[in-house]
Design an enzyme around this catalytic site. Structure first.
Site, PDB file in Angstrom:
ATOM      1  N   LYS A 124     -10.926  -0.597  -1.325  1.00  0.00           N
ATOM      2  CA  LYS A 124     -10.110  -0.855  -2.596  1.00  0.00           C
ATOM      3  C   LYS A 124     -10.617  -1.507  -3.785  1.00  0.00           C
ATOM      4  O   LYS A 124     -10.107  -0.935  -4.846  1.00  0.00           O
ATOM      5  CB  LYS A 124      -8.297  -0.257  -2.032  1.00  0.00           C
ATOM      6  CG  LYS A 124      -7.888   0.425  -0.904  1.00  0.00           C
ATOM      7  CD  LYS A 124      -6.868  -0.392  -0.310  1.00  0.00           C
ATOM      8  CE  LYS A 124      -6.647   0.288   1.404  1.00  0.00           C
ATOM      9  NZ  LYS A 124      -7.292   0.667   2.387  1.00  0.00           N
ATOM     10  N   LYS A 167      -3.699  -6.218   1.549  1.00  0.00           N
ATOM     11  CA  LYS A 167      -4.221  -5.046   2.195  1.00  0.00           C
ATOM     12  C   LYS A 167      -5.405  -5.409   2.333  1.00  0.00           C
ATOM     13  O   LYS A 167      -5.964  -5.979   1.478  1.00  0.00           O
ATOM     14  CB  LYS A 167      -3.901  -4.496   0.817  1.00  0.00           C
ATOM     15  CG  LYS A 167      -3.622  -2.816   1.210  1.00  0.00           C
ATOM     16  CD  LYS A 167      -3.210  -1.234   0.704  1.00  0.00           C
ATOM     17  CE  LYS A 167      -3.720  -2.045  -1.012  1.00  0.00           C
ATOM     18  NZ  LYS A 167      -2.691  -0.965  -2.238  1.00  0.00           N
ATOM     19  N   GLY A 173      -4.524   3.519   6.777  1.00  0.00           N
ATOM     20  CA  GLY A 173      -3.390   4.495   7.835  1.00  0.00           C
ATOM     21  C   GLY A 173      -1.997   3.353   7.991  1.00  0.00           C
ATOM     22  O   GLY A 173      -1.605   2.786   9.880  1.00  0.00           O
ATOM     23  N   GLY A 174      -1.799   2.007   7.035  1.00  0.00           N
ATOM     24  CA  GLY A 174      -1.384   1.072   7.289  1.00  0.00           C
ATOM     25  C   GLY A 174      -1.347   0.093   8.025  1.00  0.00           C
ATOM     26  O   GLY A 174      -0.890  -0.908   8.287  1.00  0.00           O
ATOM     27  N   HIS A 217       6.073   6.938  -2.034  1.00  0.00           N
ATOM     28  CA  HIS A 217       4.705   6.466  -2.110  1.00  0.00           C
ATOM     29  C   HIS A 217       4.334   8.397  -2.375  1.00  0.00           C
ATOM     30  O   HIS A 217       4.391   9.333  -1.218  1.00  0.00           O
ATOM     31  CB  HIS A 217       4.432   6.164  -0.181  1.00  0.00           C
ATOM     32  CG  HIS A 217       3.482   6.237  -0.827  1.00  0.00           C
ATOM     33  ND1 HIS A 217       2.626   5.043   0.219  1.00  0.00           N
ATOM     34  CD2 HIS A 217       1.717   6.353  -0.702  1.00  0.00           C
ATOM     35  CE1 HIS A 217       1.532   5.659   0.709  1.00  0.00           C
ATOM     36  NE2 HIS A 217       0.594   6.298  -0.017  1.00  0.00           N
ATOM     37  N   HIS A 244       4.241  -0.764   6.680  1.00  0.00           N
ATOM     38  CA  HIS A 244       3.333   0.597   6.035  1.00  0.00           C
ATOM     39  C   HIS A 244       2.659   1.338   6.572  1.00  0.00           C
ATOM     40  O   HIS A 244       1.340   2.434   5.761  1.00  0.00           O
ATOM     41  CB  HIS A 244       1.929  -0.483   5.520  1.00  0.00           C
ATOM     42  CG  HIS A 244       3.388  -1.546   5.211  1.00  0.00           C
ATOM     43  ND1 HIS A 244       3.717  -1.886   3.931  1.00  0.00           N
ATOM     44  CD2 HIS A 244       3.370  -3.303   5.688  1.00  0.00           C
ATOM     45  CE1 HIS A 244       4.389  -3.309   3.633  1.00  0.00           C
ATOM     46  NE2 HIS A 244       3.783  -4.083   4.771  1.00  0.00           N
ATOM     47  N   GLU A 284      -3.509   8.395  -4.298  1.00  0.00           N
ATOM     48  CA  GLU A 284      -2.206   8.009  -3.585  1.00  0.00           C
ATOM     49  C   GLU A 284      -1.748   6.964  -4.030  1.00  0.00           C
ATOM     50  O   GLU A 284      -2.592   6.339  -5.207  1.00  0.00           O
ATOM     51  CB  GLU A 284      -2.222   6.767  -2.360  1.00  0.00           C
ATOM     52  CG  GLU A 284      -2.631   7.952  -0.836  1.00  0.00           C
ATOM     53  CD  GLU A 284      -2.385   6.977   0.833  1.00  0.00           C
ATOM     54  OE1 GLU A 284      -1.464   5.939   0.335  1.00  0.00           O
ATOM     55  OE2 GLU A 284      -2.564   7.238   1.151  1.00  0.00           O
ATOM     56  N   ARG A 301     -11.271  10.652   3.062  1.00  0.00           N
ATOM     57  CA  ARG A 301     -10.773  11.433   4.349  1.00  0.00           C
ATOM     58  C   ARG A 301      -9.937  12.650   4.537  1.00  0.00           C
ATOM     59  O   ARG A 301      -9.069  12.671   3.742  1.00  0.00           O
ATOM     60  CB  ARG A 301     -11.022  10.581   5.675  1.00  0.00           C
ATOM     61  CG  ARG A 301      -9.738   9.804   5.419  1.00  0.00           C
ATOM     62  CD  ARG A 301      -9.774   8.506   6.509  1.00  0.00           C
ATOM     63  NE  ARG A 301      -8.424   7.914   6.615  1.00  0.00           N
ATOM     64  CZ  ARG A 301      -7.083   7.969   6.583  1.00  0.00           C
ATOM     65  NH1 ARG A 301      -6.478   8.538   6.015  1.00  0.00           N
ATOM     66  NH2 ARG A 301      -6.035   7.118   6.092  1.00  0.00           N
TER      67      ARG A 301
END
Length: 690
Positions: A124, A167, A173-174, A217, A244, A284, A301
């Site tokens: 990220k 994060k 996947g939270g 989201h 999350h 996202e 993915r």
């Protein structure tokens, strides 16, 4: 930059994953005539994905870093099986650039983006650095620098302004995400996020972002081929989240207009083209109440929620991944798209997905481990509901992996139709032996605000918070009667199979004083104890019961029907004039009952001989594990003085890290060490008040 593998036909795929996604990939391999190879750890030897693949290879111990996160062992397994390609699924190594590079070096096709693209977008941090140079993609304010010291992260958190989100830079996947709403919460939040990120992805690097409230989201499914084409297949609404992690997903989103879809879709495709994206990916975004959208991250993915896109497009996304990995162009697959319309497939109807998990909503959603004594998906006549699962009756839910049991996905011409079908399927699905979030999911799907489309990422905490079970609530009489009949039938079957011929033909529950009612006492899943008095009348034609449930007015005449088979998990009875069918399971003192109308319940049969006067049951003292797990950190020494709120230790189960903090000022007594695997109920530590 690593040298890419030249695309070539694929004859055999090794699936570097487990559970439902491994089973899902096997299905697509079969449709393409491609052989499949599963991998498994010690605790997965009997797992469903192992038996469904054409071959299966053991890759190590149950701990993920010794098996599903071990790059060398997975590549070696692929080479020993002569696999042409590796499909990473989702989670584990699916967004690990080093894994993709290792495949490239070994001459194995990695079914996903090239390693340098994963490194750029899968991180990220690097993704934000790349997109920060393109003004057409709005970003959430934050910090993604190389200095990962606590002091620097804390300073940036204060500069960004609270609340902030810590994060994981790798993965998704939270996992590895924690919110700090004040400076006092920063240190614990970032440490927890880092610890969980290391465990889930093997990388503890963190980003700090402004935590935006009252947003939705929304994510876009993209696909790119090796010929420079990038398309999108519409959006998915993923706003119903807890910790999350997505709980309910749907496509399309009720909040996305045609114009907003067009703008977000163009941005998603733009990101894919900037990165030279190949394969399946998800871009996202978060969308505020005014319709402004901000880039969040790219998941390089396949997503857990990919089935909702499949349901509204009619495409097999796993098959599409494999076709692209073999060098096929999107144009040759009829999915070229255009510059003005990069979504080449019409979106038909609506699809909704829920994740059925082994967790206890009444106990703060603590994961539930143990054997699945009975697994029975709802029996439905049409193809509008789908079950993606990696379990079966007898499967073991362990402490080492994710708690998800099954994804249930519905489709309808309208959102209302899709929701109705999903609720019906959820009510009819049976998962006995572990606690699940089944009733909680139904609560979400039927909430008036959700049904009307009025929700955001804080919907669950505001409108559907977990509520602890109350001992003031009576269990439905029919559930108690079913539990009683299950216990009686188990005893009767055991008696019939007994080698003690002197007792073999004596009826179960026989008494030498037949006029007196017998009594069983159950502890319900809310902790309440209920006495049930009953008498039994057996004849060659039927077995009849007269049942009186304490605290419930009424006397019930019940017939146990001959179709009943506890071994098959089915109990059929007539209560009064109403015939009822239950799914049941029993193990030891535990009895599990599922009813379409009342959901599933776990009861404990209490011993007939109570404790003697003055005798009390032993109760553990101290801070106890609510579930089996592994101690991953001990923060204080035995005998050390601690303050209220201070971190004592961290226990991990199913990839979720749970902090144990001191409840009072005092002196710590530590009974475990890092690496210890403990059972539920084990005493981990205590604090003697000062």
């Amino acid at each position: 930059m690593e040298t890419p593998v030249v695309p070539k036909p694929i004859a055999k795929i090794l699936i570097a994953n487990r559970g439902e996604i491994s089973c899902r990939i096997v299905r697509s391999c079969r449709q393409l005539g491609i052989a499949s190879v599963a991998v498994f750890s010690d605790s997965d030897r009997l797992a469903l994905h192992v038996t469904q693949a054409d071959e299966a290879i053991h890759i190590g111990a149950s701990e993920s870093n010794e098996s599903y996160l071990n790059i060398d062992r997975i590549v070696a397994a692929a080479q020993s099986a002569h696999a042409d390609a590796i499909h990473p699924g989702y989670g584990f190594l699916s967004e690990n650039a080093d894994f993709a590079a290792a495949c490239e070096r070994a001459g194995i096709t990695f079914i996903g983006p090239l390693s340098h693209v994963i490194r750029q977008l899968g991180s990220k941090k690097l993704a934000k650095e790349m997109l920060g140079r393109d003004a057409s993609v709005p970003l959430v304010p934050g910090y993604n620098g190389a200095d990962q010291s606590n002091a620097v992260l804390e300073a940036h958190a204060k500069q960004i302004g609270f609340p902030v989100l810590f994060k994981a830079a790798a993965g998704g996947g939270g996992r590895g995400m924690r919110v700090a709403r004040s400076a006092a919460e920063v240190l614990e939040a970032l440490e927890a996020a880092r610890t969980e990120a290391l465990s889930a992805f093997g990388d503890g690097e963190l980003l700090v972002e402004r935590y935006m409230e009252n947003v939705r989201h929304i994510e876009f499914q993209i696909f790119g081929d090796r010929h420079g084409t990038v398309i999108h297949l519409g959006e998915r609404e993923c706003s119903l989240q807890r910790r999350h992690q997505k709980v309910v997903e749907e496509a399309p989103s009720v909040a996305v207009s045609e114009s907003l879809r067009a703008a977000m879709g163009r941005a998603a495709v733009r990101i894919g083209k900037l990165a030279g994206y190949v394969g399946a990916g998800t871009v996202e975004f978060i969308v505020d109440a005014a319709g402004r959208f901000y880039f969040l991250e790219v998941n390089t993915r396949l997503q857990v929620e990919h089935p909702v896109t499949e349901m509204i497009t009619g495409l097999d996304l796993v098959r599409l991944q494999i076709e692209i990995a073999q060098g096929r162009s999107l144009q040759s697959l009829g999915l070229a798209g255009t510059e003005s319309e990069p979504c080449p497939r019409p979106l038909r109807g609506c699809s909704v997905e829920v994740r059925l998990c082994a967790e206890d909503p009444a106990n703060n959603f603590m994961p539930s481990t143990g054997a699945v004594l009975l697994w029975r998906p709802a029996q439905l006549a049409d193809g509008n509901v789908r079950f993606d699962t990696g379990i079966r009756t007898g499967s073991e839910v362990s402490i080492y992996y994710d708690a998800m049991l099954c994804k249930i996905i519905s489709w309808g011409e309208t959102r209302a139709e899709a929701l109705a079908r999903l609720v019906h399927a959820l009510r009819g699905t049976v998962a006995l032996g572990v606690r699940t979030n089944q009733a909680f999911l139904e609560q979400l799907l039927t909430h008036p605000l959700f049904v009307s489309g009025q929700f955001d990422t804080h919907f669950i905490e505001r409108h559907c918070p977990p509520v602890a079970s109350s001992t003031d609530v009576d269990l439905p009489a029919e559930i108690l009667i079913a539990a009683l009949l299950c216990v009686w039938k188990v005893r009767a079957d055991a008696r019939k199979s007994s080698l003690s011929h002197g007792l073999r033909h004596v009826p179960s529950g026989w008494r030498n004083n037949p006029s007196r009612l017998q009594r069983e006492t159950f502890e319900c899943d809310n902790g309440r104890q209920v006495d049930i008095d009953y008498s039994v009348s057996e004849s060659p034609r039927q077995t009849s019961f007269t049942v009186v449930v304490a605290a419930i007015v009424g006397r019930y005449e019940v017939v146990l029907e001959p179709e009943t088979s506890i071994a098959a998990g089915t109990l059929v009875c007539t209560i009064g004039s109403t015939r009822r069918v239950y799914s049941v399971a029993a193990r030891g003192e535990r009895v599990y009952v599922h009813s379409f109308g009342f959901g599933q319940h776990a009861l404990r049969l209490l011993p007939r001989l109570p404790l003697r006067a003055g005798q009390v049951a032993d109760e553990p003292k101290g801070y106890t594990a609510q579930m089996p797990g592994k101690v991953i950190k001990v923060a204080v020494a035995d005998g050390q003085a601690v303050s209220k709120g201070e971190l004592l230790l961290v226990l991990e189960s199913m990839k979720i890290a749970t902090n144990f903090n001191a409840l009072v000022d005092g002196v710590a007594s530590i009974r475990v060490k890092p690496g210890d695997v403990v059972e539920a109920g084990a005493v981990l530590c205590d604090v003697k008040p000062s």
